[in-house]
Design a protein around this motif. Sequence first.
Motif, PDB file in Angstrom:
ATOM      1  N   UNK A 279       0.848  -1.203   0.000  1.00  0.00           N
ATOM      2  CA  UNK A 279       0.000   0.000   0.000  1.00  0.00           C
ATOM      3  C   UNK A 279       0.884   1.253   0.000  1.00  0.00           C
ATOM      4  N   UNK A 280       1.577   1.410  -1.102  1.00  0.00           N
ATOM      5  CA  UNK A 280       2.507   2.536  -1.233  1.00  0.00           C
ATOM      6  C   UNK A 280       2.822   2.744  -2.705  1.00  0.00           C
ATOM      7  N   UNK A 281       3.468   3.880  -3.019  1.00  0.00           N
ATOM      8  CA  UNK A 281       3.895   4.165  -4.392  1.00  0.00           C
ATOM      9  C   UNK A 281       5.349   3.804  -4.626  1.00  0.00           C
ATOM     10  N   UNK A 282       6.066   3.492  -3.549  1.00  0.00           N
ATOM     11  CA  UNK A 282       7.482   3.175  -3.666  1.00  0.00           C
ATOM     12  C   UNK A 282       7.838   2.084  -2.660  1.00  0.00           C
ATOM     13  N   UNK A 283       9.034   1.539  -2.809  1.00  0.00           N
ATOM     14  CA  UNK A 283       9.470   0.436  -1.953  1.00  0.00           C
ATOM     15  C   UNK A 283      10.137   0.982  -0.696  1.00  0.00           C
ATOM     16  N   UNK A 284       9.322   1.345   0.271  1.00  0.00           N
ATOM     17  CA  UNK A 284       9.863   1.772   1.553  1.00  0.00           C
ATOM     18  C   UNK A 284      10.225   0.542   2.377  1.00  0.00           C
ATOM     19  N   UNK A 285      11.214   0.674   3.228  1.00  0.00           N
ATOM     20  CA  UNK A 285      11.705  -0.462   4.007  1.00  0.00           C
ATOM     21  C   UNK A 285      10.601  -1.095   4.854  1.00  0.00           C
ATOM     22  N   UNK A 286       9.939  -0.292   5.664  1.00  0.00           N
ATOM     23  CA  UNK A 286       8.916  -0.825   6.562  1.00  0.00           C
ATOM     24  C   UNK A 286       7.679  -1.274   5.802  1.00  0.00           C
ATOM     25  N   UNK A 287       7.358  -0.589   4.690  1.00  0.00           N
ATOM     26  CA  UNK A 287       6.208  -0.986   3.897  1.00  0.00           C
ATOM     27  C   UNK A 287       6.387  -2.352   3.261  1.00  0.00           C
ATOM     28  N   UNK A 288       7.614  -2.643   2.815  1.00  0.00           N
ATOM     29  CA  UNK A 288       7.899  -3.942   2.188  1.00  0.00           C
ATOM     30  C   UNK A 288       7.998  -5.048   3.230  1.00  0.00           C
ATOM     31  N   UNK A 289       8.797  -4.813   4.277  1.00  0.00           N
ATOM     32  CA  UNK A 289       9.026  -5.879   5.259  1.00  0.00           C
ATOM     33  C   UNK A 289       7.772  -6.213   6.058  1.00  0.00           C
ATOM     34  N   UNK A 290       6.790  -5.321   6.059  1.00  0.00           N
ATOM     35  CA  UNK A 290       5.528  -5.632   6.733  1.00  0.00           C
ATOM     36  C   UNK A 290       4.826  -6.825   6.083  1.00  0.00           C
ATOM     37  N   UNK A 291       5.149  -7.105   4.833  1.00  0.00           N
ATOM     38  CA  UNK A 291       4.527  -8.219   4.114  1.00  0.00           C
ATOM     39  C   UNK A 291       5.205  -9.560   4.402  1.00  0.00           C
ATOM     40  N   UNK A 292       6.331  -9.538   5.084  1.00  0.00           N
ATOM     41  CA  UNK A 292       7.082 -10.782   5.297  1.00  0.00           C
ATOM     42  C   UNK A 292       6.346 -11.712   6.250  1.00  0.00           C
ATOM     43  N   UNK A 293       6.622 -12.995   6.093  1.00  0.00           N
ATOM     44  CA  UNK A 293       5.970 -14.018   6.918  1.00  0.00           C
ATOM     45  C   UNK A 293       6.771 -14.333   8.176  1.00  0.00           C
TER      46      UNK A 293
END
Length: 319
Positions: A181-195
């Motif tokens: 849920x973002x326009x760019x690959x932010x660190x916390x935005x991406x890692x929030x999807x990790x399992x």
Amino acid sequence: MLQDLGHSNISKSQVSEFILMGFPGIHTWQHWLSLPLALLYLLALTANILILIIIKQEATLHQPMYYFLGILAVVDMGLATTIMPKILAILWFSAKAIGLPECFAQMYVIHCFVLMESGIFVCMAIDRYVAICQPLRYPSIVTDSFVVKATVFMALRNSLATIPVPVLAAERHYCSKNQIEHCLCSNLGVTRLSCDDRTINSIYQLFLAWTLMGSDLGLIFLSYALILHSVLKLNSAEAASKALSTCTSHLILILFFYTVIVVISITHSATMTLPLIPVLLNVLHNVIPPALNPIVYAFKNKELRQGFYKALKLNIKGN
């Protein structure tokens, strides 16, 4: 179904790409944001290229203060170009997919450029401190060699310190969700999807913020505290006003840059209720300063302003 897989199967179900959804909560009409964002990006490129041309052509601007401004212009263009083409592709063509390597690379470059901008602000603050508080020693301290060494140091510091950010993000397992849920690959935005556990990612993000940007802000604050102390000791109000006027544009940019970072950090905790605010601020923080920096300096600096008039072939008589 994928969420029910065992840990041994997580690596097998690793997603192959992420989907950048854009601005959360306004997906149906977010394309209307493309025009102002495109205009800001065009303004950022045009203004910063013009700054570089003016500094190169005007002999009076061949000074360390303007060299740092030129470096800042390059950093600003790099930061804006790292994110804006992809954002515009999302808004115009719904090109939301981004491969994992490309996403982690963007994450790394964004961190490098943001920290580099912070580092250049430190160099500019030191330049102003020496110019105002140690004017007789300025030519021997702030030399062309100083500019090169300071820039190389900041570039090495930031490029090396940010390597763990994408490396740690790449080590996470992304086994089911791939919509960011973002326009760019932010660190916390991406890692929030990790399992798996992403605590180390959050800790290192805080480490970078407190050690690098925190120390940068501390040095800037110290420089301007010493400048203010020195200016207050001047007997002439006119001399004090002239000394402070050279710092005004720099302070405006610093206040905007760090204030938005603080606001982003605060609003990030409210992403569950107001997810649009931190995302929008994050995007604007990466495109407004590149557009704003050269404009503020041009308005507040007589030499640059005259250079702009000459570049635009305007009559500068009386300025």
